[in-house]
Design a protein around this motif. Structure first.
Motif, PDB file in Angstrom:
ATOM      1  N   GLU A 152       0.836  -1.195   0.000  1.00 50.46           N
ATOM      2  CA  GLU A 152       0.000   0.000   0.000  1.00 50.46           C
ATOM      3  C   GLU A 152       0.877   1.254   0.000  1.00 50.46           C
ATOM      4  O   GLU A 152       1.867   1.326   0.739  1.00 50.46           O
ATOM      5  CB  GLU A 152      -0.916   0.030   1.227  1.00 50.46           C
ATOM      6  CG  GLU A 152      -2.019  -1.014   1.202  1.00 50.46           C
ATOM      7  CD  GLU A 152      -3.187  -0.614   0.313  1.00 50.46           C
ATOM      8  OE1 GLU A 152      -3.032   0.316  -0.495  1.00 50.46           O
ATOM      9  OE2 GLU A 152      -4.252  -1.244   0.448  1.00 50.46           O
ATOM     10  N   ARG A 204      -9.822  -4.889  -3.621  1.00 54.79           N
ATOM     11  CA  ARG A 204     -10.548  -3.662  -4.000  1.00 54.79           C
ATOM     12  C   ARG A 204     -11.775  -3.967  -4.849  1.00 54.79           C
ATOM     13  O   ARG A 204     -12.669  -3.138  -4.987  1.00 54.79           O
ATOM     14  CB  ARG A 204      -9.645  -2.734  -4.822  1.00 54.79           C
ATOM     15  CG  ARG A 204      -8.512  -2.078  -4.116  1.00 54.79           C
ATOM     16  CD  ARG A 204      -7.959  -0.924  -4.955  1.00 54.79           C
ATOM     17  NE  ARG A 204      -7.715  -1.292  -6.338  1.00 54.79           N
ATOM     18  CZ  ARG A 204      -6.579  -1.764  -6.818  1.00 54.79           C
ATOM     19  NH1 ARG A 204      -5.563  -1.975  -5.996  1.00 54.79           N
ATOM     20  NH2 ARG A 204      -6.442  -2.042  -8.098  1.00 54.79           N
ATOM     21  N   GLY A 339     -11.504  -0.686  -9.277  1.00 61.14           N
ATOM     22  CA  GLY A 339     -11.902  -0.676  -7.875  1.00 61.14           C
ATOM     23  C   GLY A 339     -11.387   0.523  -7.110  1.00 61.14           C
ATOM     24  O   GLY A 339     -11.250   0.467  -5.884  1.00 61.14           O
ATOM     25  N   ALA A 340     -11.110   1.625  -7.810  1.00 62.68           N
ATOM     26  CA  ALA A 340     -10.561   2.822  -7.172  1.00 62.68           C
ATOM     27  C   ALA A 340     -10.599   3.973  -8.162  1.00 62.68           C
ATOM     28  O   ALA A 340     -10.751   3.759  -9.370  1.00 62.68           O
ATOM     29  CB  ALA A 340      -9.121   2.576  -6.719  1.00 62.68           C
TER      30      ALA A 340
END
Length: 471
Positions: A152, A204, A339-340
């Protein structure tokens, strides 16, 4: 044995180029400006970080000269990673509002045809002065992204720099090096980070469809053949670095309230319900708590029922576009397939929007006003890019249809093995595996998935049409 079409008797793409009105060259004023701006890299040194000591490498298809990205991935002492991603700095070569800029807005992106590209920028820039060629000092936008041990991001920096790539690789060469334990030090950490990022993508809800990709390749003797584009781990890991950068860019722009995002709305709940019914019909177990992303990640892409479900999942990925915003919240801020939130910033040589999105990120991260030429363009970028994406998709499909027709023209009446991708009452979408051809087949009693024999009934090379029936 692969079926090959020889490039004779009109087997070229001139008529297709004419049909889509693809430009054959650049206007004289564009070439003149390109010659004027393609100067000595030392001229770009002012205000740039000197990063020429960093051992960047590029990973691109074999023979590529328009090299947008160079990468360096390192492990950090705290167990995390540092990604350095150098992106060609096209804005250094393109005067706002000048001939190159106007022509790039008209083109939108580089188009790739089997017999040659239709570039977004003049080759003097795209394949030389701006390209991150090995051993050459080049102006770049340098992204430095630190991650924790789980992959991350924890810190992001973006600035202008001078870089010098040390090696040019293609995907298969990198894959072979990793398999033999002889990977280049600059990307030795890429597999570990790539796997972590792939795992985070599934968490995600990112949707990856492992459908076979068709590829047109020369046979080395003046002919064309169809092949399946290999999907290597290196492809996926390298893509994760680009996605990580694009998501970092989107976060920067959203915090600043200005930018342009690549967006895709969430799938309609009815489409997901339909996909669940399809999975059940295909005999694929789908536990209620399992997401679409988790289900797809666990499928075997070699199995016919998996291919059929991948084909059905495309219903969930409709409506992709671009969303620009300036001083207001964007109408849609996320890309459901990723997903983002996500933005295009890693391919400015080949795609128009990246140059503008990058300038927004550079400005806001250094507490400078976004340049007026960028602000003025934001409103029109979605329409320009949507039109360009549409044309690129149509040209790519037309090239594939044309080569399919050329290759199969002499095989009318022949029976092929096919995989059913999507079945309806009296027809089905099918995949012929050798040669790899996507087509439609008429008949009755199609299974929801599986392999069936099909007969080639007609081929029209002029109209680029082929027809099959169930054998």
């Amino acid at each position: 044995m692969a079926l090959v079409v020889r490039a004779s008797g009109g087997s070229d793409f001139a008529s297709l180029r004419a049909e889509f009105e693809l430009p054959e060259s650049f206007p004289a004023e564009v070439l003149a400006e390109a010659g004027a701006v393609a100067g000595d890299p030392a001229e770009f040194a002012g205000g740039r970080e000197d990063a020429t000591d960093l051992p960047f490498v590029t990973i691109d298809p074999p023979g590529a000269k328009d090299l947008d990205q160079a990468v360096l991935v390192e492990r950090r002492r705290n167990g995390g990673f540092r990604v350095r991603y150098a992106i060609a700095d096209l804005a250094a070569f393109v005067p706002p509002g000048g001939p190159i800029d106007r022509e790039a807005r008209r083109r939108g992106q580089t188009l790739y045809l089997p017999d040659g590209n239709v570039p977004l920028h003049p080759p003097e820039l795209s394949e030389d002065a701006a390209s991150l060629l090995p051993g050459r000092i080049r102006p770049a936008v340098l992204w430095t992204i630190d991650t924790d041990s789980g992959g991350e991001p924890t810190a992001v920096d973006v600035r202008r720099a001078l870089v010098r790539s040390v090696e040019r690789f293609d995907y298969e060469t990198v894959q072979a090096g990793l398999a033999s334990g002889e990977e280049h030090p600059s990307i030795a950490a890429l597999p570990e980070l790539g796997r972590l990022r792939r795992g985070l993508a599934v968490e995600r809800g990112a949707v990856e469809l492992q459908l076979p990709e068709q590829e047109i390749v020369g046979d080395g003797d003046g002919g064309w053949l169809l092949a399946q584009r290999p999907r290597t781990d290196v492809d996926a890991w390298n893509a994760e670095i680009s996605l990580l950068t694009g998501m970092s860019a989107a976060a920067i722009m959203l915090r600043a309230g200005i930018g342009v995002l690549r967006t895709l709305p969430d799938a309609d709940p009815g489409a997901v319900d339909w996909l669940r019914r399809s999975a059940s019909a295909l005999g694929i177990e789908w536990p209620g708590e399992t997401s679409v992303a988790e289900l797809l990640a666990g499928l075997d892409p070699e199995r016919p029922e998996s291919l059929a479900l991948y084909a059905g999942t495309t219903r969930l990925l409709r409506g992709a576009g671009y969303t620009a915003f300036d001083g207001n919240d964007p109408e849609i801020a996320t890309h459901a397939g990723i997903g983002a939130p996500y933005a295009h910033v890693t391919a400015p040589i080949r795609r128009l929007v990246d140059r503008f999105a990058t300038e927004v990120c550079l400005a806001v991260t250094h507490d400078r006003p976004v340049p007026e030429w960028v602000r003025a363009a934001l409103a029109e970028l979605p329409d320009l890019m949507n039109a360009s994406d549409n044309r690129a998709a149509r040209v790519e499909r037309a090239c594939l249809d044309q080569v399919e027709a050329w290759i199969l023209a002499e095989h009318v009446g022949r029976t092929f093995d096919a995989v059913v991708l999507r079945a309806e009452e009296n027809r089905a979408e099918i995949l012929i595996e050798d040669p790899p051809v996507l087509g439609r087949c008429t008949g009755t009693g199609f299974p929801d998935s599986g392999r069936i024999p099909v007969r080639l009934t007609s081929v029209d090379p002029v109209a680029r049409k082929i027809s099959f029936e169930r054998a």
